[in-house]
Design a protein around this motif. Structure first.
Motif, PDB file in Angstrom:
ATOM      1  N   VAL A 137      50.554  45.652  42.025  1.00 49.46           N
ATOM      2  CA  VAL A 137      50.772  44.344  42.179  1.00 49.46           C
ATOM      3  C   VAL A 137      49.589  43.316  43.041  1.00 49.46           C
ATOM      4  O   VAL A 137      49.420  42.387  42.795  1.00 49.46           O
ATOM      5  CB  VAL A 137      52.042  43.986  42.934  1.00 49.46           C
ATOM      6  N   THR A 138      49.164  43.978  44.194  1.00 49.56           N
ATOM      7  CA  THR A 138      48.238  43.483  44.941  1.00 49.56           C
ATOM      8  C   THR A 138      46.760  43.305  44.001  1.00 49.56           C
ATOM      9  O   THR A 138      46.245  42.182  44.331  1.00 49.56           O
ATOM     10  CB  THR A 138      47.936  44.406  46.141  1.00 49.56           C
ATOM     11  N   ALA A 139      46.566  44.119  43.298  1.00 49.44           N
ATOM     12  CA  ALA A 139      45.187  44.110  42.287  1.00 49.44           C
ATOM     13  C   ALA A 139      45.366  42.978  41.541  1.00 49.44           C
ATOM     14  O   ALA A 139      44.827  42.074  41.296  1.00 49.44           O
ATOM     15  CB  ALA A 139      44.786  45.308  41.798  1.00 49.44           C
ATOM     16  N   ILE A 140      46.587  42.960  41.020  1.00 49.69           N
ATOM     17  CA  ILE A 140      46.892  41.647  39.867  1.00 49.69           C
ATOM     18  C   ILE A 140      46.843  40.655  40.509  1.00 49.69           C
ATOM     19  O   ILE A 140      46.138  39.419  40.199  1.00 49.69           O
ATOM     20  CB  ILE A 140      48.074  42.080  39.243  1.00 49.69           C
ATOM     21  N   CYS A 141      47.398  40.414  41.543  1.00 44.37           N
ATOM     22  CA  CYS A 141      47.237  39.127  42.311  1.00 44.37           C
ATOM     23  C   CYS A 141      46.049  38.787  42.944  1.00 44.37           C
ATOM     24  O   CYS A 141      45.479  37.510  42.930  1.00 44.37           O
ATOM     25  CB  CYS A 141      48.458  39.256  43.818  1.00 44.37           C
ATOM     26  N   ASP A 142      45.155  39.779  43.273  1.00 42.23           N
ATOM     27  CA  ASP A 142      43.912  39.513  43.702  1.00 42.23           C
ATOM     28  C   ASP A 142      43.105  39.045  42.743  1.00 42.23           C
ATOM     29  O   ASP A 142      42.259  37.942  42.806  1.00 42.23           O
ATOM     30  CB  ASP A 142      43.113  40.575  44.504  1.00 42.23           C
TER      31      ASP A 142
END
Length: 96
Positions: A79-84
């Motif tokens: 999720v962090t990678a997608i948001c970044d």
């Protein structure tokens, strides 16, 4: 992708990664564009897929809150990678 696909599921997981537990009313404040029916549907699907846990407290009026399960916590890097990526993409669109 079927587990976290859907317009609001990643946002729900993101919110729970940053503040947990959350109640339905807190989700509604966080995401004012989602109607209650859709929010409840997304929460139920995430619960069925064991991404979140729903706790009902035996009080009147009923109190229900949501937290990430251990499986859901494992989604943090995804999720962090997608948001970044989304932030970088948004900046790319602004600079064009």
């Amino acid at each position: 992708m079927s587990v976290i696909g859907g317009r609001w599921k990643i946002a729900i997981v993101w919110a729970l990664l940053h503040e947990s537990p959350l109640r339905l009313s807190e989700f509604q404040k966080e995401f004012p564009d989602i109607n209650q029916r859709m929010l409840i549907r997304q929460l139920r699907e995430l619960e069925e897929d064991q991404i979140i846990e729903r706790t009902v407290y035996p009080v009147v009026p009923p109190k229900v809150d949501y937290t990430l399960s251990d499986i859901g916590l494992g989604l943090e890097p995804v999720v962090t990678a997608i948001c970044d990526w989304g932030e970088r993409y948004h900046q790319f669109l602004i600079t064009e």
